[in-house]
Design a protein around this motif. Structure first.
Motif, PDB file in Angstrom:
ATOM      1  N   PHE A  87       0.779  -1.139   0.266  1.00  0.00           N
ATOM      2  CA  PHE A  87      -0.109  -0.118  -0.183  1.00  0.00           C
ATOM      3  C   PHE A  87       1.043   1.515   0.574  1.00  0.00           C
ATOM      4  CE2 PHE A  87      -2.223   3.824   2.114  1.00  0.00           C
ATOM      5  CZ  PHE A  87      -3.124   3.547   1.358  1.00  0.00           C
ATOM      6  N   LYS A  88       2.027   1.580   0.511  1.00  0.00           N
ATOM      7  CA  LYS A  88       2.946   2.533   0.890  1.00  0.00           C
ATOM      8  C   LYS A  88       3.514   2.385   0.071  1.00  0.00           C
ATOM      9  CE  LYS A  88       3.426   2.526   5.832  1.00  0.00           C
ATOM     10  NZ  LYS A  88       4.556   2.408   7.312  1.00  0.00           N
ATOM     11  N   ALA A  89       4.133   1.691  -0.882  1.00  0.00           N
ATOM     12  CA  ALA A  89       4.236   1.918  -2.470  1.00  0.00           C
ATOM     13  C   ALA A  89       3.660   2.303  -3.229  1.00  0.00           C
ATOM     14  CB  ALA A  89       5.427   0.215  -3.230  1.00  0.00           C
ATOM     15  N   VAL A  90       2.466   2.461  -2.935  1.00  0.00           N
ATOM     16  CA  VAL A  90       1.371   3.147  -3.719  1.00  0.00           C
ATOM     17  C   VAL A  90       0.814   4.286  -3.732  1.00  0.00           C
ATOM     18  CG1 VAL A  90      -1.253   2.567  -4.967  1.00  0.00           C
ATOM     19  CG2 VAL A  90       0.503   0.987  -5.243  1.00  0.00           C
ATOM     20  N   LEU A 145      -9.561   3.146  -4.213  1.00  0.00           N
ATOM     21  CA  LEU A 145      -8.672   1.072  -3.819  1.00  0.00           C
ATOM     22  C   LEU A 145      -9.442   0.468  -4.187  1.00  0.00           C
ATOM     23  CD1 LEU A 145      -7.636   2.380   0.191  1.00  0.00           C
ATOM     24  CD2 LEU A 145      -6.179   2.104  -2.249  1.00  0.00           C
ATOM     25  N   ARG A 146     -10.742   0.036  -4.538  1.00  0.00           N
ATOM     26  CA  ARG A 146     -10.855  -1.358  -5.379  1.00  0.00           C
ATOM     27  C   ARG A 146     -11.066  -2.040  -6.532  1.00  0.00           C
ATOM     28  NH1 ARG A 146     -16.172  -2.347  -3.268  1.00  0.00           N
ATOM     29  NH2 ARG A 146     -17.199  -0.949  -2.229  1.00  0.00           N
ATOM     30  N   LYS A 147      -9.509  -0.866  -7.327  1.00  0.00           N
ATOM     31  CA  LYS A 147      -9.156  -1.651  -8.642  1.00  0.00           C
ATOM     32  C   LYS A 147      -8.041  -2.304  -8.120  1.00  0.00           C
ATOM     33  CE  LYS A 147      -6.637   2.857  -8.656  1.00  0.00           C
ATOM     34  NZ  LYS A 147      -6.461   4.058  -9.351  1.00  0.00           N
ATOM     35  N   LEU A 148      -7.892  -2.400  -6.409  1.00  0.00           N
ATOM     36  CA  LEU A 148      -6.390  -2.786  -5.897  1.00  0.00           C
ATOM     37  C   LEU A 148      -7.037  -3.671  -5.414  1.00  0.00           C
ATOM     38  CD1 LEU A 148      -4.133   0.000  -5.296  1.00  0.00           C
ATOM     39  CD2 LEU A 148      -4.049  -1.941  -7.364  1.00  0.00           C
ATOM     40  N   TYR A 149      -7.437  -3.499  -3.722  1.00  0.00           N
ATOM     41  CA  TYR A 149      -8.379  -4.263  -3.097  1.00  0.00           C
ATOM     42  C   TYR A 149      -9.979  -4.998  -3.594  1.00  0.00           C
ATOM     43  CZ  TYR A 149      -4.225  -2.184  -0.812  1.00  0.00           C
ATOM     44  OH  TYR A 149      -3.048  -2.225  -1.175  1.00  0.00           O
ATOM     45  N   SER A 150      -9.766  -6.277  -3.171  1.00  0.00           N
ATOM     46  CA  SER A 150     -10.814  -6.978  -2.880  1.00  0.00           C
ATOM     47  C   SER A 150     -12.032  -7.047  -2.089  1.00  0.00           C
ATOM     48  CB  SER A 150     -11.560  -8.626  -3.640  1.00  0.00           C
ATOM     49  OG  SER A 150     -10.052  -8.783  -2.366  1.00  0.00           O
ATOM     50  N   SER A 151     -11.388  -6.566  -1.134  1.00  0.00           N
ATOM     51  CA  SER A 151     -12.203  -6.712   0.475  1.00  0.00           C
ATOM     52  C   SER A 151     -12.118  -5.444   0.915  1.00  0.00           C
ATOM     53  CB  SER A 151     -11.807  -8.038   1.146  1.00  0.00           C
ATOM     54  OG  SER A 151     -12.702  -7.993   2.533  1.00  0.00           O
TER      55      SER A 151
END
Length: 135
Positions: free
Chosen positions: A80-83, A118-124
């Motif tokens: 997460f911190k990288a993005v 964030l939906r594009k990176l995480y599903s839940s």
């Protein structure tokens, strides 16, 4: 005669102590002068911007990870911190799960907008109301 003098002195001493103890409307505060300096320092720090210098308040965070593995939680935080290097992230543990929550949002709407991003990176993803560290 000596006995009457001693009783008289003792009685006058007791009466002056009682009279001094019964002053109405007067409060004497005895405190360490460093208390005032600590209070003023805390107020100064709460006015400054930056990490750790502000007082927490109620707000919202987005949960991006929940699981049993400690390493998995810290990996999720690193990714997460990288993005999003400017968004704060927090790892917590409540038996038996580790959680990674991100952001310090004052309103639910701000948190919802970030969740949608964030939906594009995480599903839940979930939004939680909790104490935040405002900017």
């Amino acid at each position: 005669m000596g006995r009457k003098l001693i009783i008289g002195l003792l009685l006058s001493f007791v009466l002056t102590q009682v009279a001094n103890a019964q002053e109405r409307g007067k409060v004497t505060v005895i405190k360490d002068p460093q208390i005032d300096s600590l209070i003023s320092k805390r107020l100064e720090l709460s006015r400054l911007e930056g990490v750790g210098n502000s007082v927490s308040s109620d707000g919202f965070r987005v949960q991006i990870f929940s699981g049993l593995g400690r390493e998995d939680a810290y990996d999720a935080q690193s990714q997460f911190k990288a993005v999003y290097p400017t968004v704060r992230s927090y790892v917590s543990y409540t038996q038996p799960n580790y959680r990674v929550r991100v952001g310090d949002f004052r309103t639910r709407l701000e948190a919802q907008k970030f969740l949608n991003e964030l939906r594009k990176l995480y599903s839940s993803l979930f939004i939680f109301a909790e104490r935040i560290n405002p900017r």
